[in-house]
Design a protein around this motif. Structure first.
Motif, PDB file in Angstrom:
ATOM      1  N   VAL A 192       0.691  -1.133   0.002  1.00 32.47           N
ATOM      2  CA  VAL A 192      -0.173  -0.021   0.079  1.00 32.47           C
ATOM      3  C   VAL A 192       0.608   1.235  -0.135  1.00 32.47           C
ATOM      4  CG1 VAL A 192      -1.727   1.214   1.331  1.00 32.47           C
ATOM      5  CG2 VAL A 192      -1.628  -1.063   1.317  1.00 32.47           C
ATOM      6  N   ARG A 193       0.854   1.990  -1.005  1.00 28.04           N
ATOM      7  CA  ARG A 193       1.921   3.104  -1.235  1.00 28.04           C
ATOM      8  C   ARG A 193       0.883   4.245  -0.813  1.00 28.04           C
ATOM      9  NH1 ARG A 193       6.318   2.257  -3.684  1.00 28.04           N
ATOM     10  NH2 ARG A 193       6.713   0.309  -4.849  1.00 28.04           N
ATOM     11  N   PRO A 194       1.477   5.306  -0.081  1.00 28.78           N
ATOM     12  CA  PRO A 194       0.726   6.691   0.099  1.00 28.78           C
ATOM     13  C   PRO A 194       1.154   7.569  -1.153  1.00 28.78           C
ATOM     14  CG  PRO A 194       3.087   6.446   1.290  1.00 28.78           C
ATOM     15  CD  PRO A 194       2.873   5.042   0.744  1.00 28.78           C
ATOM     16  N   LEU A 195       0.404   8.679  -1.056  1.00 30.27           N
ATOM     17  CA  LEU A 195      -0.059   9.546  -2.261  1.00 30.27           C
ATOM     18  C   LEU A 195       1.308   9.884  -2.926  1.00 30.27           C
ATOM     19  CD1 LEU A 195      -1.840  10.980  -3.912  1.00 30.27           C
ATOM     20  CD2 LEU A 195      -2.314  12.701  -2.144  1.00 30.27           C
ATOM     21  N   ASP A 196       2.265  10.258  -1.943  1.00 32.06           N
ATOM     22  CA  ASP A 196       3.494  10.895  -2.517  1.00 32.06           C
ATOM     23  C   ASP A 196       4.804  10.059  -2.837  1.00 32.06           C
ATOM     24  OD1 ASP A 196       3.812  10.084   0.170  1.00 32.06           O
ATOM     25  OD2 ASP A 196       4.521  12.064   1.035  1.00 32.06           O
ATOM     26  N   ASP A 197       4.459   8.657  -2.474  1.00 33.75           N
ATOM     27  CA  ASP A 197       5.523   7.621  -2.774  1.00 33.75           C
ATOM     28  C   ASP A 197       5.614   7.384  -4.129  1.00 33.75           C
ATOM     29  OD1 ASP A 197       7.124   5.595  -2.234  1.00 33.75           O
ATOM     30  OD2 ASP A 197       5.663   4.173  -1.701  1.00 33.75           O
ATOM     31  N   HIS A 198       6.690   6.779  -4.801  1.00 27.55           N
ATOM     32  CA  HIS A 198       7.120   6.554  -6.063  1.00 27.55           C
ATOM     33  C   HIS A 198       6.121   5.299  -6.504  1.00 27.55           C
ATOM     34  CE1 HIS A 198       9.507   3.620  -7.852  1.00 27.55           C
ATOM     35  NE2 HIS A 198       9.414   2.918  -6.816  1.00 27.55           N
ATOM     36  N   VAL A 199       5.943   5.096  -7.840  1.00 27.66           N
ATOM     37  CA  VAL A 199       5.002   3.913  -8.177  1.00 27.66           C
ATOM     38  C   VAL A 199       6.185   2.887  -9.132  1.00 27.66           C
ATOM     39  CG1 VAL A 199       2.694   4.126  -8.273  1.00 27.66           C
ATOM     40  CG2 VAL A 199       4.090   5.925  -9.580  1.00 27.66           C
ATOM     41  N   ASN A 200       5.688   1.686  -8.907  1.00 25.11           N
ATOM     42  CA  ASN A 200       6.432   0.782  -9.649  1.00 25.11           C
ATOM     43  C   ASN A 200       6.238   0.958 -11.285  1.00 25.11           C
ATOM     44  OD1 ASN A 200       8.472  -0.712  -8.145  1.00 25.11           O
ATOM     45  ND2 ASN A 200       6.865  -2.025  -7.451  1.00 25.11           N
ATOM     46  N   LYS A 201       6.931   0.218 -11.972  1.00 22.54           N
ATOM     47  CA  LYS A 201       6.319  -0.058 -13.407  1.00 22.54           C
ATOM     48  C   LYS A 201       5.196  -1.092 -13.385  1.00 22.54           C
ATOM     49  CE  LYS A 201       9.183   1.270 -17.192  1.00 22.54           C
ATOM     50  NZ  LYS A 201       9.790   2.373 -17.007  1.00 22.54           N
ATOM     51  N   SER A 202       4.135  -0.757 -13.307  1.00 25.13           N
ATOM     52  CA  SER A 202       3.172  -1.665 -13.611  1.00 25.13           C
ATOM     53  C   SER A 202       2.705  -2.104 -14.951  1.00 25.13           C
ATOM     54  CB  SER A 202       1.931  -1.295 -12.846  1.00 25.13           C
ATOM     55  OG  SER A 202       1.586  -0.360 -13.480  1.00 25.13           O
ATOM     56  N   THR A 203       1.971  -3.174 -15.073  1.00 29.06           N
ATOM     57  CA  THR A 203       1.871  -3.457 -16.525  1.00 29.06           C
ATOM     58  C   THR A 203       0.441  -3.093 -16.909  1.00 29.06           C
ATOM     59  OG1 THR A 203       1.608  -5.566 -15.813  1.00 29.06           O
ATOM     60  CG2 THR A 203       3.264  -5.368 -17.473  1.00 29.06           C
ATOM     61  N   VAL A 204      -0.565  -2.889 -15.713  1.00 25.97           N
ATOM     62  CA  VAL A 204      -1.842  -2.582 -15.821  1.00 25.97           C
ATOM     63  C   VAL A 204      -1.940  -1.405 -14.717  1.00 25.97           C
ATOM     64  CG1 VAL A 204      -4.391  -3.072 -15.607  1.00 25.97           C
ATOM     65  CG2 VAL A 204      -2.748  -4.484 -16.871  1.00 25.97           C
ATOM     66  N   LEU A 205      -2.777  -0.337 -15.011  1.00 31.13           N
ATOM     67  CA  LEU A 205      -3.140   0.546 -13.996  1.00 31.13           C
ATOM     68  C   LEU A 205      -4.553   0.723 -14.040  1.00 31.13           C
ATOM     69  CD1 LEU A 205      -1.613   3.969 -13.672  1.00 31.13           C
ATOM     70  CD2 LEU A 205      -4.087   3.885 -13.321  1.00 31.13           C
ATOM     71  N   ILE A 206      -5.274   0.253 -12.702  1.00 32.40           N
ATOM     72  CA  ILE A 206      -6.648   0.454 -12.462  1.00 32.40           C
ATOM     73  C   ILE A 206      -7.156   1.815 -11.985  1.00 32.40           C
ATOM     74  CG2 ILE A 206      -8.851  -0.545 -11.577  1.00 32.40           C
ATOM     75  CD1 ILE A 206      -7.166  -3.468 -11.972  1.00 32.40           C
ATOM     76  N   ASP A 207      -7.673   2.715 -12.378  1.00 29.70           N
ATOM     77  CA  ASP A 207      -8.313   3.753 -12.289  1.00 29.70           C
ATOM     78  C   ASP A 207      -9.550   3.792 -11.260  1.00 29.70           C
ATOM     79  OD1 ASP A 207      -9.601   6.513 -11.908  1.00 29.70           O
ATOM     80  OD2 ASP A 207     -10.432   6.306 -13.747  1.00 29.70           O
ATOM     81  N   ALA A 208      -9.360   3.586  -9.952  1.00 28.51           N
ATOM     82  CA  ALA A 208     -10.433   3.699  -9.018  1.00 28.51           C
ATOM     83  C   ALA A 208     -10.199   4.973  -8.119  1.00 28.51           C
ATOM     84  CB  ALA A 208     -10.592   2.412  -7.988  1.00 28.51           C
ATOM     85  N   PHE A 209     -10.168   5.970  -8.691  1.00 30.77           N
ATOM     86  CA  PHE A 209      -9.966   7.165  -8.021  1.00 30.77           C
ATOM     87  C   PHE A 209     -11.256   8.218  -8.043  1.00 30.77           C
ATOM     88  CE2 PHE A 209      -8.102  11.844  -8.504  1.00 30.77           C
ATOM     89  CZ  PHE A 209      -8.347  12.062  -7.210  1.00 30.77           C
ATOM     90  N   LEU A 210     -11.708   8.467  -8.937  1.00 28.34           N
ATOM     91  CA  LEU A 210     -13.238   8.902  -9.013  1.00 28.34           C
ATOM     92  C   LEU A 210     -14.326   8.311  -9.694  1.00 28.34           C
ATOM     93  CD1 LEU A 210     -11.921  12.716  -9.206  1.00 28.34           C
ATOM     94  CD2 LEU A 210     -12.339  11.612  -7.138  1.00 28.34           C
ATOM     95  N   GLY A 211     -15.329   8.111  -9.049  1.00 28.24           N
ATOM     96  CA  GLY A 211     -16.383   7.430  -9.861  1.00 28.24           C
ATOM     97  C   GLY A 211     -17.481   8.408 -10.011  1.00 28.24           C
ATOM     98  N   VAL A 212     -18.786   7.936 -10.032  1.00 28.40           N
ATOM     99  CA  VAL A 212     -20.024   8.858 -10.277  1.00 28.40           C
ATOM    100  C   VAL A 212     -20.215   9.806  -9.365  1.00 28.40           C
ATOM    101  CG1 VAL A 212     -21.093   7.155 -11.875  1.00 28.40           C
ATOM    102  CG2 VAL A 212     -21.669   7.191  -9.249  1.00 28.40           C
ATOM    103  N   GLY A 213     -19.476   9.826  -8.020  1.00 31.54           N
ATOM    104  CA  GLY A 213     -19.379  10.912  -7.057  1.00 31.54           C
ATOM    105  C   GLY A 213     -18.698  12.021  -7.255  1.00 31.54           C
ATOM    106  N   PHE A 214     -17.940  12.270  -8.516  1.00 36.08           N
ATOM    107  CA  PHE A 214     -17.149  13.339  -8.756  1.00 36.08           C
ATOM    108  C   PHE A 214     -18.168  14.467  -9.063  1.00 36.08           C
ATOM    109  CE2 PHE A 214     -15.788  15.435 -12.854  1.00 36.08           C
ATOM    110  CZ  PHE A 214     -14.969  16.227 -12.115  1.00 36.08           C
TER     111      PHE A 214
END
Ligand code: NPW
Ligand code: ADP
Ligand code: K
Length: 488
Positions: free
Chosen positions: A107-129
Motif C-alpha cells: 500500500v503506497r501513500p500518495l507521495d510515494d513513487h510507483v512501480n512500473k506496472s503493466t496494468v493501471l486500474i483507475d478507482a480514484f473518482l467515480g460517479v460521485g465526482f
C-alpha cells in the motif's frame, strides 16, 4: 423491463432502492461489483505482472480495494496507491475494504513513487465526482496518465462527468468497465479517447428499481431480446414468416439490395420480392436465387407485409415511386440510404411518412435530414424531437446505435463493434429490420431485434474475422445469433 440510464447523481438513490428490495447490504453490492470486474479482468489479463490500483476515498476507491484483494488472492502481484491524504477520509464501505487488504499487497501513500506496472486500474473518482476538480486531483490524474501501463477505469474515468464532456483534466482509459448501466457520457463519440473500449457489467441490480427513475434513455441488453421474439409452431408456413418487398439497387449498386435481400431471408422472411430496375433483373435473379423480382414502377403492394427501401437505389427519378409507396402502403416501412437522401432533398416527404415508419440513418444521413449538430447530445435531442413530432422511429446508427421511439424513449444498443464499419453493413441491418416487420413484429420490436441481432452477428463474426469482416459475413452469422440467444 429495460435498464434505464440513470443520471450519475441519482445512482446512490438507485442503489438504496435496490438494497431495500433485495435485502443486500451496500458492502455486498460493492463486493458483487468488484467480483464482476475481476471475472472480466482475469481471463483477459493472464500475462499481467503487476497491477497498480489507484484508489480514491469514496466508493469508487472502495471498489478498487475490493478488486485489489480479489486479484491478489488469485495470484496477481497487486499494489494499491492511496489517492487520499489519510484514511479517516474514506467512506464507510471503502474503509471496510481498505481494512480487508491482505498484507501481501503493498500500500503506497500518495507521495510515494510507483512501480512500473503493466496494468493501471483507475478507482480514484467515480460517479460521485462533482464540480471542478481540486488541484490535488488534477495532479493525480496527470500522474496516472503519464504511466505507460494499460489503463482501465472502474465505472467511469476519473474526472469525467456522468452526462457530459470533461471540462478539465480527465483520466484517459484504454478500457472503461462500468457497473449496471453505462453512464451517458460513456456513449458520446466525443469521449472515445477518454473512455476507450466500453464494457458494461451486470451487478445484479433489480430491474424493478429502475422504474421510478425519470429519464428517457434506456440500454438494451441481452435479457430484453428473447421475450420480444415471436414463436413459430409446427404448422407454421412461409406465409407466417412474412412476405417482404425490397426496393433498391441501380447500375453498379446491385450488391447493396442483394445484401439486404439475403439478410432478410437469413433473418427468417418466408417470401422475398426484389423490386429493381428492369435492366438489372438478370443480376438480381442470378445474385439471389431464393428471391422473386418485379420491375414495375408501381408494383402491386397487396399481400406485402413489409417494405424496405433505399440501399443502392440512387436518387435520380425515384421521387414519384417513393411517393407512390408512402401513399399506398402503411403496413411497415423501413427507409434507408438513398430513400433518406431523397427525403433530404424533398423535405415535404417527411410529412407523408406513415406513423411508425422506421428510418435508419447513419450520422451523415441524419444530418442531411435535419441539419448539422454541434455535438452528439444535440443530435440525440433532434432525433428524439423528430421521432415524436412525426410519430416515427429513427434508428440513428453508429457505435451504440440509438433507437428513437415516437413516445420519446431513446434506446441504446449494447451489441456491435468497430469491425462492422464496413461497406454494406447498414444494408444488412435494413434487411433484418424489414424481415422482423414482415414476420409481424411491432415496429418497436422489429427495430430493437434488428439492431441487437445485427450487432451480435458482428460480435460473433469478428471473433474469427476481425478487421477482415465483410457485410456478407454478418449475413452468414445471423442464424448463429438465434442459436446464441436460444431462440428457435
Ligand atoms: N450501483 C452502482 O453503480 C455501484 C457503484 N459503486 C461504486 O461507487 C461509486 C460512487 O461512489 P461515491 O458516490 O462514494 O463517489 P466516488 O465516485 O467514489 O467519488 C467520491 C470521492 O470523490 C471526491 N470528489 C468529488 N468531487 C471531486 C472534485 N471535484 N475534485 C476532487 N475530488 C472530488 C470526493 O471527495 P470529497 O469531495 O468528499 O472530499 C470523494 O472522495 C461508483 O462510481 C462505483 O464505482 C459500487 O461500489 C457499488 C454499486
Ligand atoms: N464502431 C462501430 N461500432 C458498432 N457498430 C458500428 C460501428 N460502426 C458502424 N457500425 C454499424 O454498422 C452499420 C453501418 O451502417 P452504414 O453506415 O449505413 O453502412 P453502409 O452504408 O456501408 O451499409 C450500422 O448498423 C452501424 O451501427
Ligand atoms: K474511476
Amino acid at each position: 423491463m429495460m435498464i434505464k440510464i440513470v443520471k450519475g447523481d441519482q445512482i446512490k438513490a438507485l442503489d438504496r432502492l435496490h438494497l431495500s428490495l433485495s435485502g443486500q447490504s451496500s458492502i455486498e453490492l460493492m463486493e458483487r461489483a468488484a467480483q464482476s470486474f475481476c471475472d472480466w479482468f482475469i481471463p483477459n489479463h493472464a500475462q499481467t505482472e503487476v497491477v497498480s490500483i489507484w484508489c480514491g476515498a469514496g466508493n469508487n476507491g472502495g471498489d478498487g480495494f475490493a478488486i485489489a484483494r480479489i486479484l491478489s488472492r488469485k495470484g496477481f502481484t497487486v499494489e494499491v496507491k492511496c489517492c487520499f491524504e489519510n484514511s479517516t477520509k474514506l467512506s464507510d464501505d471503502a474503509q471496510r475494504n481498505f481494512e480487508r487488504l491482505p498484507e501481501i499487497i503493498r500500500v503506497r501513500p500518495l507521495d510515494d513513487h510507483v512501480n512500473k506496472s503493466t496494468v493501471l486500474i483507475d478507482a480514484f473518482l467515480g460517479v460521485g465526482f462533482r464540480g471542478a476538480l481540486k488541484e490535488s486531483a488534477v495532479e493525480i490524474i496527470e500522474k496516472m496518465n503519464r504511466h505507460s501501463a494499460k489503463k482501465i477505469s472502474v465505472d467511469i474515468p476519473s474526472g469525467l462527468p456522468s452526462e457530459e464532456l470533461p471540462s478539465g483534466a480527465v483520466f484517459l482509459a484504454d478500457v472503461t468497465v462500468s457497473f449496471a448501466q453505462p453512464k451517458l457520457s460513456l456513449l458520446l463519440p466525443e469521449n472515445e479517447a477518454v473512455v476507450g473500449e466500453l464494457v458494461v457489467l451486470d451487478i445484479g441490480v433489480f430491474l424493478e428499481v429502475y422504474e421510478g427513475f425519470d429519464t428517457d434513455f434506456y440500454y438494451i441488453t441481452r435479457k430484453d431480446i428473447p421475450e420480444k421474439h415471436h414463436r413459430f409452431g409446427r404448422f407454421s408456413h412461409k406465409g407466417d414468416f412474412g412476405k417482404v418487398m425490397l426496393m433498391g439497387g441501380s447500375l453498379g449498386k446491385m450488391g447493396a439490395i442483394l445484401l439486404t435481400g439475403k439478410s432478410a431471408l437469413r433473418t427468417g422472411s418466408g417470401l422475398l420480392q426484389l423490386n429493381i430496375d428492369k435492366d438489372q433483373n438478370l443480376i438480381a435473379q442470378v445474385g439471389l436465387t431464393e428471391a422473386m423480382t418485379t420491375v414495375d414502377e408501381k408494383p402491386d403492394l397487396s399481400g406485402i407485409d413489409a417494405l424496405g427501401i433505399g440501399p443502392g437505389w440512387g436518387t435520380e427519378n425515384r421521387l414519384e415511386k417513393l411517393e407512390y409507396v408512402l401513399e399506398n402502403f402503411s403496413r411497415g416501412i423501413v427507409l434507408d440510404a438513398d430513400a433518406l437522401n431523397l427525403i433530404s432533398k424533398n423535405e415535404k416527404l417527411l410529412l407523408k411518412l406513415p406513423a411508425n415508419t422506421i428510418l435508419t440513418p447513419h450520422l451523415k444521413e441524419f444530418d442531411r435530414l435535419v441539419g448539422s449538430s454541434e455535438n452528439q447530445l444535440e443530435r440525440w435531442q433532434k432525433a428524439k424531437e423528430l421521432a415524436m413530432e412525426l410519430r416515427i422511429i429513427i434508428v440513428l446508427k453508429g457505435a451504440n446505435t440509438l433507437i428513437n421511439l415516437p413516445d420519446g424513449r431513446q434506446l441504446f444498443n449494447s451489441t456491435g463493434n468497430h469491425y462492422m464499419a464496413t461497406a454494406g453493413s447498414g444494408d444488412v441491418l435494413t434487411g433484418m429490420i424489414t424481415s422482423f416487420l414482415g414476420q409481424g413484429y411491432s415496429p418497436e420490436n422489429a427495430a430493437i431485434c434488428g439492431v441487437y441481432h445485427h450487432g451480435l452477428a458482428g460480435e460473433i463474426a469478428s471473433k474469427s474475422k476481425r478487421r477482415g469482416l465483410i457485410a456478407g459475413d454478418l449475413i452468414q452469422t445471423i442464424p448463429d445469433t438465434y442459436i446464441e440467444l436460444g431462440i428457435k
